[in-house]
Design an enzyme around this catalytic site. Sequence first.
Site, PDB file in Angstrom:
ATOM      1  N   ASP A 119       0.859  -1.181   0.000  1.00 18.40           N
ATOM      2  CA  ASP A 119       0.000   0.000   0.000  1.00 18.40           C
ATOM      3  C   ASP A 119       0.897   1.233   0.000  1.00 18.40           C
ATOM      4  O   ASP A 119       1.929   1.257   0.669  1.00 18.40           O
ATOM      5  CB  ASP A 119      -0.867   0.033   1.261  1.00 18.40           C
ATOM      6  CG  ASP A 119      -1.987  -0.990   1.247  1.00 18.40           C
ATOM      7  OD1 ASP A 119      -2.020  -1.830   0.332  1.00 18.40           O
ATOM      8  OD2 ASP A 119      -2.817  -0.949   2.164  1.00 18.40           O
ATOM      9  N   HIS A 172       5.041  -7.248   0.032  1.00 14.31           N
ATOM     10  CA  HIS A 172       4.725  -8.550  -0.546  1.00 14.31           C
ATOM     11  C   HIS A 172       5.378  -8.720  -1.916  1.00 14.31           C
ATOM     12  O   HIS A 172       5.940  -7.776  -2.475  1.00 14.31           O
ATOM     13  CB  HIS A 172       3.209  -8.702  -0.655  1.00 14.31           C
ATOM     14  CG  HIS A 172       2.513  -8.713   0.679  1.00 14.31           C
ATOM     15  ND1 HIS A 172       1.922  -9.839   1.202  1.00 14.31           N
ATOM     16  CD2 HIS A 172       2.329  -7.732   1.608  1.00 14.31           C
ATOM     17  CE1 HIS A 172       1.397  -9.559   2.380  1.00 14.31           C
ATOM     18  NE2 HIS A 172       1.628  -8.286   2.656  1.00 14.31           N
ATOM     19  N   SER A 193       8.591   3.756   4.919  1.00 17.32           N
ATOM     20  CA  SER A 193       9.660   4.026   3.979  1.00 17.32           C
ATOM     21  C   SER A 193       9.233   3.837   2.543  1.00 17.32           C
ATOM     22  O   SER A 193       8.123   4.172   2.170  1.00 17.32           O
ATOM     23  CB  SER A 193      10.903   3.198   4.270  1.00 17.32           C
ATOM     24  OG  SER A 193      11.996   3.778   3.598  1.00 17.32           O
TER      25      SER A 193
END
Length: 288
Positions: free
Chosen positions: A89, A146, A252
């Site tokens: 995200d 992911h 980050s």
Amino acid sequence: MDSLKVALQYCFPQHGLSRLLGRLAAAQAGTITTRTIQWFIKRYQVNMDEAANPDPGSYDSFNDFFTRALKPGARPIDDAENTLVHPADGAVSQCGPINNGQIFQAKGHDYSATALLGGDGQLAEQFNQGSFATIYLSPTDYHRVHMPVDGVLRRMIYVPGKLFSVNPLTAQNVPGLFARNERVVCIFDTPVGPMAQILVGATIVASMETVWAGTITPPAGKQVFSWQYPAEGPTSVRLSKGDEMGRFKLGSTVIMLFGQDAVSFTDSMEAEAVTRMGEPMATFNRAQ
């Protein structure tokens, strides 16, 4: 005010302060921890309805909250065989071609793939004339990273560096930002050829983790560390599209590199576009 913030972040990317804040984020401080989490949820409008554990008072540390898991099905993984999905995200910082080994950071700023990959020119050559995508994770975002595609881990590189902020304003003002900050480079064999997935540290990032090695904390100093992984056997690391590969303990940026003619990004991949883990990011141009 924004100019002042950039100047402070540029002049004082101090590891000492970041590590201190990191220790505080890891502390199990009971009521103080709960109140801090509640303040953060309200300040950044975090959607706890998506969290596997929505109770702020149940997290032992701020890090536990920050790296919280989502409910099953909260981020469906696109299952088309020829797609790569967003790894996290966040928002697209930049994406595009790697021209003559150079990666676009922001208007007026490029940096080299060789520098990003810890000075390994031979490794960088695998991505020359290829493509890159940079995803910025803001404080409100889900902070697990992911796999965009099936992959076999072949190498992990820890590159020491600064801890500048990586928000869009700083990216526009600090030359070579992502090739100067502390980072963990992960090299995978994938159906579209080699892929680099890079976790970039930032101000107050407590640490970075991978699912196969845990927290990456080599000794302090300027030395680059590298680990090799076999393609087969009991110690090989194989991850499927959508599997968790790492996480940030306090925010980050994720950068992905692909080889020449390997992938085509979707039309939605443009600067500032919102990303959601599991949604289509690109399609295969070729299979290895």
